[in-house]
Design a protein around this motif. Structure first.
Motif, PDB file in Angstrom:
ATOM      1  N   CYS A   1       0.805  -1.224   0.000  1.00  0.00           N
ATOM      2  CA  CYS A   1       0.000   0.000   0.000  1.00  0.00           C
ATOM      3  C   CYS A   1       0.842   1.281   0.000  1.00  0.00           C
ATOM      4  O   CYS A   1       0.319   2.351  -0.265  1.00  0.00           O
ATOM      5  CB  CYS A   1      -0.981   0.006   1.172  1.00  0.00           C
TER       6      CYS A   1
ATOM      7  N   VAL B   1       3.075   1.773  -2.214  1.00  0.00           N
ATOM      8  CA  VAL B   1       3.272   2.082  -3.643  1.00  0.00           C
ATOM      9  C   VAL B   1       2.031   1.875  -4.503  1.00  0.00           C
ATOM     10  O   VAL B   1       1.853   2.517  -5.534  1.00  0.00           O
ATOM     11  CB  VAL B   1       4.445   1.262  -4.239  1.00  0.00           C
TER      12      VAL B   1
ATOM     13  N   ASN C   1      -1.725   2.151  -5.821  1.00  0.00           N
ATOM     14  CA  ASN C   1      -2.878   3.039  -5.740  1.00  0.00           C
ATOM     15  C   ASN C   1      -4.091   2.141  -5.454  1.00  0.00           C
ATOM     16  O   ASN C   1      -4.773   1.675  -6.364  1.00  0.00           O
ATOM     17  CB  ASN C   1      -3.025   3.795  -7.066  1.00  0.00           C
TER      18      ASN C   1
ATOM     19  N   GLU D   1      -6.987   2.544  -4.144  1.00  0.00           N
ATOM     20  CA  GLU D   1      -8.332   2.996  -4.519  1.00  0.00           C
ATOM     21  C   GLU D   1      -8.601   2.714  -6.001  1.00  0.00           C
ATOM     22  O   GLU D   1      -9.646   2.205  -6.374  1.00  0.00           O
ATOM     23  CB  GLU D   1      -8.434   4.491  -4.236  1.00  0.00           C
ATOM     24  N   GLU D   2      -7.596   3.035  -6.821  1.00  0.00           N
ATOM     25  CA  GLU D   2      -7.738   2.783  -8.260  1.00  0.00           C
ATOM     26  C   GLU D   2      -7.811   1.271  -8.532  1.00  0.00           C
ATOM     27  O   GLU D   2      -8.541   0.823  -9.409  1.00  0.00           O
ATOM     28  CB  GLU D   2      -6.569   3.434  -9.022  1.00  0.00           C
TER      29      GLU D   2
ATOM     30  N   VAL E   1       0.245   1.820  -9.889  1.00  0.00           N
ATOM     31  CA  VAL E   1       1.204   2.370  -8.934  1.00  0.00           C
ATOM     32  C   VAL E   1       0.815   3.836  -8.709  1.00  0.00           C
ATOM     33  O   VAL E   1       0.263   4.477  -9.595  1.00  0.00           O
ATOM     34  CB  VAL E   1       2.621   2.230  -9.540  1.00  0.00           C
ATOM     35  N   LYS E   2       1.081   4.355  -7.525  1.00  0.00           N
ATOM     36  CA  LYS E   2       0.786   5.769  -7.248  1.00  0.00           C
ATOM     37  C   LYS E   2       1.455   6.655  -8.295  1.00  0.00           C
ATOM     38  O   LYS E   2       2.597   6.406  -8.694  1.00  0.00           O
ATOM     39  CB  LYS E   2       1.260   6.142  -5.846  1.00  0.00           C
ATOM     40  N   ALA E   3       0.745   7.708  -8.693  1.00  0.00           N
ATOM     41  CA  ALA E   3       1.158   8.519  -9.838  1.00  0.00           C
ATOM     42  C   ALA E   3       2.588   9.064  -9.735  1.00  0.00           C
ATOM     43  O   ALA E   3       3.290   9.166 -10.735  1.00  0.00           O
ATOM     44  CB  ALA E   3       0.171   9.666 -10.028  1.00  0.00           C
ATOM     45  N   GLU E   4       3.034   9.402  -8.534  1.00  0.00           N
ATOM     46  CA  GLU E   4       4.351  10.040  -8.399  1.00  0.00           C
ATOM     47  C   GLU E   4       5.499   9.026  -8.409  1.00  0.00           C
ATOM     48  O   GLU E   4       6.673   9.409  -8.406  1.00  0.00           O
ATOM     49  CB  GLU E   4       4.395  10.893  -7.120  1.00  0.00           C
ATOM     50  N   LEU E   5       5.180   7.716  -8.436  1.00  0.00           N
ATOM     51  CA  LEU E   5       6.226   6.685  -8.355  1.00  0.00           C
ATOM     52  C   LEU E   5       6.518   6.076  -9.732  1.00  0.00           C
ATOM     53  O   LEU E   5       5.720   6.166 -10.654  1.00  0.00           O
ATOM     54  CB  LEU E   5       5.793   5.603  -7.373  1.00  0.00           C
TER      55      LEU E   5
ATOM     56  N   GLY F   1       9.051   2.286  -4.622  1.00  0.00           N
ATOM     57  CA  GLY F   1       8.464   2.934  -5.805  1.00  0.00           C
ATOM     58  C   GLY F   1       9.473   3.324  -6.867  1.00  0.00           C
ATOM     59  O   GLY F   1       9.110   3.913  -7.892  1.00  0.00           O
TER      60      GLY F   1
ATOM     61  N   GLU G   1       1.008   7.174 -15.145  1.00  0.00           N
ATOM     62  CA  GLU G   1       0.378   6.036 -14.467  1.00  0.00           C
ATOM     63  C   GLU G   1       0.353   4.783 -15.338  1.00  0.00           C
ATOM     64  O   GLU G   1      -0.644   4.074 -15.422  1.00  0.00           O
ATOM     65  CB  GLU G   1      -1.037   6.415 -14.008  1.00  0.00           C
TER      66      GLU G   1
END
Ligand SMILES: [Fe+2]
Length: 385
Positions: free
Chosen positions: A210, A212, A214, A216-217, A238-242, A249, A269
């Protein structure tokens, strides 16, 4: 009211579906034998005559590289006296498969070439005693088999255009398997499936994932994008900033995959992958590596899971990637999941267990997969269609 739907909520299946050998037998015939099952990648058999075996319940299958990109799949059983032809997980037969018992030989497509000291056509025709063939479909280097007489429609026709184009970006035929692990869990295979198509459990079970993922997505994905096909595209977001799905990440292989290695900009993404269901396999690719996991049913209460980690075919271990770092996030996550499924199996054997309400917005993937499952075993009630 149906097996799954109970007014305002839905459930998973009654307990006997997870414990009974009779149900397991039905599933092997009606589900596992009829769908596309992911077995491996073309890079595992680079040269003509190279093979690997894949064990699915009682069946041992041989995947053999023929001319060019052609892959043949046959049952690993001599037509003479039933010997398992290849007893190693991987190797090369060069030009012919030769049974070590009486030296009967078969072509790479399974055709019988020589039955020692028995002339073709004298007492039987060679053409009637080739190895039993299995349907095989190679989609972008990923190999799928189907044991049924009639195969489902081609894998490519089930995967949407975006998933297919995203997969092309990572150069899917120019990969290699950097590492493999076979996990073994005392749990019914459907518990792995149900767990895999929801992320409701991610915050409580997977603290590392969690960081790294996303989550929710991921949950939205199973609500929005699952289709009633045995194969479909999949993105593990993966979370957008990683950069990648790793412990922190960042990239775990310096040699990026496919187009990204040539300097093509990585879309925001980005993720590529595929999934099979109900017999469950999933694969997620990021710009630097990917992982494919395929569940293998052993009995009603035991399942293996083969995980393969892929990197660019030219990536060098110790220079571009370190195996421990490469596999860490998925290995940690898989071990957490399988421990949960074993505890779930223990709970399921209680006589007091009855299925409880699943979350309609957090676990819709379970309902989608189990509907497909019930449909394949002929138990989807007409009122649910
Ligand atoms: Fe999980």
């Amino acid at each position: 009211m149906t097996t799954l739907d109970h007014g305002k909520y839905f459930t998973s299946l009654p307990r006997e579906y997870y414990v009974s050998p009779e149900h397991f037998k039905t599933e092997l015939d009606q589900v596992w034998a009829r769908q596309w099952v992911y077995v491996g990648h073309i890079s595992q058999i680079p040269k003509r005559g190279d093979y690997f075996t894949f064990e699915l319940a009682n069946e041992s299958l041989l995947l053999i590289r023929d001319e060019g990109d052609k892959v043949n799949a046959v049952h690993n059983v001599c037509r003479h006296r039933a010997l398992r032809l290849c007893d190693k997980p991987t190797g090369s037969v060069r030009k012919r498969l030769v049974c070590p018992y009486h030296s009967w030989s078969y072509a790479l497509d399974g055709e019988l070439k020589t039955a020692t000291r028995q002339t073709d056509g004298e007492n039987f025709d060679y053409s009637d005693f080739g190895l039993y063939k299995v349907h095989v479909d190679v989609w972008k280097g990923f190999i799928f088999v189907c044991l049924a007489d009639e195969a489902p429609k081609p894998v490519a026709s089930m995967i949407d255009e975006k998933s297919s184009a995203d997969m092309d970006l990572i150069g899917p035929t120019r990969l290699k398997v950097a590492h493999e692990i076979v996990y073994d869990a005392e749990a019914n295979w459907k518990l792995l499936l149900e767990n895999g198509v929801e992320c409701y459990h991610c915050p409580s079970v997977h603290p590392e994932f969690c960081v790294v993922l996303n989550a929710e997505e991921m949950s939205d994905y199973y609500d929005r994008d699952m289709v009633p096909e045995v194969v479909q595209g999949l993105v593990i977001p993966v979370k957008a900033e990683l950069d990648s799905l790793s412990m922190d990440g960042s990239f775990v292989s310096k040699k990026l995959l496919g187009e990204f290695d040539k300097g093509v900009a990585i879309p925001a993404e980005f993720g590529a992958g595929f999934m099979t269901q109900p017999g469950y396999a999933w694969g997620g690719f990021h710009p630097d590596y990917g992982m494919v996991a395929t569940t293998i049913p052993i009995s009603a209460t035991r399942t293996k899971m083969l995980c393969q980690w892929f990197v660019h075919e030219d990536a060098v271990e110790g220079v571009d990637y370190d195996v421990e770092e490469l596999i860490k996030i998925w290995d940690v996550t898989n071990i957490q999941d399988l421990a949960i499924q074993e505890r779930q199996q223990q709970g399921l054997s209680s006589s007091r267990y009855t299925p409880g309400p699943n979350s309609i917005d957090q676990e819709p993937g379970i309902r989608a997969s189990l509907r497909l499952y019930l449909d394949m075993i002929g138990e989807l009630e007409d009122s649910e269609r």
